[in-house]
Design a protein around this motif. Structure first.
Motif, PDB file in Angstrom:
ATOM      1  N   ASN A  86       0.823  -1.207   0.000  1.00  0.00           N
ATOM      2  CA  ASN A  86       0.000   0.000   0.000  1.00  0.00           C
ATOM      3  C   ASN A  86       0.859   1.259   0.000  1.00  0.00           C
ATOM      4  N   VAL A  87       1.951   1.240   0.744  1.00  0.00           N
ATOM      5  CA  VAL A  87       2.860   2.384   0.760  1.00  0.00           C
ATOM      6  C   VAL A  87       3.468   2.573  -0.626  1.00  0.00           C
ATOM      7  N   TRP A  88       3.845   1.490  -1.275  1.00  0.00           N
ATOM      8  CA  TRP A  88       4.423   1.577  -2.620  1.00  0.00           C
ATOM      9  C   TRP A  88       3.412   2.190  -3.591  1.00  0.00           C
ATOM     10  N   ARG A  89       2.150   1.762  -3.489  1.00  0.00           N
ATOM     11  CA  ARG A  89       1.118   2.320  -4.376  1.00  0.00           C
ATOM     12  C   ARG A  89       0.897   3.804  -4.108  1.00  0.00           C
ATOM     13  N   LEU A  90       0.893   4.190  -2.842  1.00  0.00           N
ATOM     14  CA  LEU A  90       0.705   5.585  -2.492  1.00  0.00           C
ATOM     15  C   LEU A  90       1.861   6.442  -3.009  1.00  0.00           C
ATOM     16  N   LYS A  91       3.086   5.939  -2.895  1.00  0.00           N
ATOM     17  CA  LYS A  91       4.242   6.665  -3.430  1.00  0.00           C
ATOM     18  C   LYS A  91       4.135   6.807  -4.943  1.00  0.00           C
ATOM     19  N   ARG A  92       3.728   5.723  -5.582  1.00  0.00           N
ATOM     20  CA  ARG A  92       3.581   5.746  -7.043  1.00  0.00           C
ATOM     21  C   ARG A  92       2.531   6.769  -7.465  1.00  0.00           C
ATOM     22  N   LEU A  93       1.420   6.807  -6.734  1.00  0.00           N
ATOM     23  CA  LEU A  93       0.358   7.779  -7.035  1.00  0.00           C
ATOM     24  C   LEU A  93       0.887   9.198  -6.854  1.00  0.00           C
ATOM     25  N   GLY A  94       1.664   9.429  -5.794  1.00  0.00           N
ATOM     26  CA  GLY A  94       2.258  10.746  -5.575  1.00  0.00           C
ATOM     27  C   GLY A  94       3.206  11.134  -6.696  1.00  0.00           C
ATOM     28  N   ASP A  95       3.999  10.181  -7.171  1.00  0.00           N
ATOM     29  CA  ASP A  95       4.911  10.454  -8.284  1.00  0.00           C
ATOM     30  C   ASP A  95       4.146  10.830  -9.545  1.00  0.00           C
ATOM     31  N   VAL A  96       3.059  10.082  -9.824  1.00  0.00           N
ATOM     32  CA  VAL A  96       2.266  10.357 -11.020  1.00  0.00           C
ATOM     33  C   VAL A  96       1.613  11.727 -10.912  1.00  0.00           C
ATOM     34  N   LEU A  97       1.063  12.056  -9.749  1.00  0.00           N
ATOM     35  CA  LEU A  97       0.432  13.368  -9.575  1.00  0.00           C
ATOM     36  C   LEU A  97       1.453  14.493  -9.710  1.00  0.00           C
ATOM     37  N   THR A  98       2.647  14.283  -9.207  1.00  0.00           N
ATOM     38  CA  THR A  98       3.696  15.299  -9.346  1.00  0.00           C
ATOM     39  C   THR A  98       4.026  15.530 -10.809  1.00  0.00           C
ATOM     40  N   ILE A  99       4.146  14.461 -11.575  1.00  0.00           N
ATOM     41  CA  ILE A  99       4.452  14.584 -13.006  1.00  0.00           C
ATOM     42  C   ILE A  99       3.319  15.315 -13.731  1.00  0.00           C
ATOM     43  N   VAL A 100       2.068  14.994 -13.379  1.00  0.00           N
ATOM     44  CA  VAL A 100       0.918  15.647 -14.017  1.00  0.00           C
ATOM     45  C   VAL A 100       0.909  17.137 -13.707  1.00  0.00           C
ATOM     46  N   VAL A 101       1.174  17.508 -12.456  1.00  0.00           N
ATOM     47  CA  VAL A 101       1.168  18.920 -12.078  1.00  0.00           C
ATOM     48  C   VAL A 101       2.296  19.672 -12.779  1.00  0.00           C
ATOM     49  N   VAL A 102       3.473  19.092 -12.833  1.00  0.00           N
ATOM     50  CA  VAL A 102       4.601  19.745 -13.514  1.00  0.00           C
ATOM     51  C   VAL A 102       4.302  19.894 -15.005  1.00  0.00           C
ATOM     52  N   ALA A 103       3.733  18.858 -15.616  1.00  0.00           N
ATOM     53  CA  ALA A 103       3.385  18.944 -17.044  1.00  0.00           C
ATOM     54  C   ALA A 103       2.333  20.029 -17.270  1.00  0.00           C
ATOM     55  N   GLY A 104       1.350  20.125 -16.387  1.00  0.00           N
ATOM     56  CA  GLY A 104       0.326  21.168 -16.502  1.00  0.00           C
ATOM     57  C   GLY A 104       0.922  22.552 -16.381  1.00  0.00           C
ATOM     58  N   CYS A 105       1.844  22.739 -15.459  1.00  0.00           N
ATOM     59  CA  CYS A 105       2.501  24.042 -15.306  1.00  0.00           C
ATOM     60  C   CYS A 105       3.309  24.398 -16.554  1.00  0.00           C
ATOM     61  N   CYS A 106       4.019  23.434 -17.089  1.00  0.00           N
ATOM     62  CA  CYS A 106       4.792  23.680 -18.316  1.00  0.00           C
ATOM     63  C   CYS A 106       3.869  24.050 -19.468  1.00  0.00           C
ATOM     64  N   TYR A 107       2.732  23.367 -19.563  1.00  0.00           N
ATOM     65  CA  TYR A 107       1.772  23.671 -20.627  1.00  0.00           C
ATOM     66  C   TYR A 107       1.219  25.080 -20.459  1.00  0.00           C
ATOM     67  N   GLU A 108       0.882  25.473 -19.242  1.00  0.00           N
ATOM     68  CA  GLU A 108       0.369  26.824 -18.991  1.00  0.00           C
ATOM     69  C   GLU A 108       1.403  27.877 -19.373  1.00  0.00           C
ATOM     70  N   ILE A 109       2.663  27.639 -19.025  1.00  0.00           N
ATOM     71  CA  ILE A 109       3.726  28.587 -19.387  1.00  0.00           C
ATOM     72  C   ILE A 109       3.851  28.681 -20.900  1.00  0.00           C
ATOM     73  N   TYR A 110       3.773  27.540 -21.580  1.00  0.00           N
ATOM     74  CA  TYR A 110       3.862  27.525 -23.046  1.00  0.00           C
ATOM     75  C   TYR A 110       2.703  28.299 -23.666  1.00  0.00           C
ATOM     76  N   VAL A 111       1.483  28.056 -23.187  1.00  0.00           N
ATOM     77  CA  VAL A 111       0.302  28.739 -23.742  1.00  0.00           C
ATOM     78  C   VAL A 111       0.412  30.240 -23.527  1.00  0.00           C
ATOM     79  N   LYS A 112       0.827  30.677 -22.352  1.00  0.00           N
ATOM     80  CA  LYS A 112       0.971  32.112 -22.093  1.00  0.00           C
ATOM     81  C   LYS A 112       2.034  32.725 -22.998  1.00  0.00           C
ATOM     82  N   ALA A 113       3.126  32.013 -23.227  1.00  0.00           N
ATOM     83  CA  ALA A 113       4.182  32.533 -24.096  1.00  0.00           C
ATOM     84  C   ALA A 113       3.684  32.659 -25.528  1.00  0.00           C
ATOM     85  N   VAL A 114       2.944  31.675 -26.009  1.00  0.00           N
ATOM     86  CA  VAL A 114       2.417  31.725 -27.379  1.00  0.00           C
ATOM     87  C   VAL A 114       1.406  32.855 -27.511  1.00  0.00           C
TER      88      VAL A 114
END
Length: 127
Positions: A86-114
């Motif tokens: 269960n701890v491994w799954r929770l860590k994995r979920l946290g890693d995936v959410l972190t990647i999604v948030v970072v990707a979303g921030c990068c996309y927002e920065i790209y859209v604002k720049a364009v």
């Protein structure tokens, strides 16, 4: 104990100062020191059996009965094994959410720049 340490340190002769060494002796002294230092810095794969430093991995000591008993599987802890999964799954979920948030921030920065670039082009085109 401090006296033993001082006695053992005084057994080795002190290194000569550079002013006491002359010509060839100085060169031999420096080359000897350089070769020892380069030998100590060399990779473990390059060392021979007669080398000064032996890697720790070559020595293997079989664990004693107490160590084996401590490393043995304990049946009373068996019910907690699922906790690790269960701890491994929770860590994995946290890693995936972190990647999604970072990707979303990068996309927002790209859209604002364009959008800013398009606004500059429209402003320079209409001016």
């Amino acid at each position: 104990m401090g006296h033993l340490l001082v006695a053992s340190l005084s057994l080795s002769p002190p290194p000569p100062s550079l002013s006491q060494l002359s010509g060839r002796r100085l060169m031999a002294f420096l080359l000897n020191k350089a070769s020892i230092l380069s030998h100590l810095r060399s990779n473990p794969e390059q060392r021979t059996e007669g080398s000064i430093c032996v890697p720790r991995r070559e020595f293997h000591v079989e664990p004693g009965p107490r160590e084996k008993a401590l490393l043995a599987e304990d049946p009373s802890l068996k019910r907690f094994k699922s906790h690790k999964k269960n701890v491994w799954r929770l860590k994995r979920l946290g890693d995936v959410l972190t990647i999604v948030v970072v990707a979303g921030c990068c996309y927002e920065i790209y859209v604002k720049a364009v959008m800013r670039e398009e606004a500059r082009k429209q402003a320079s085109g209409s001016a």
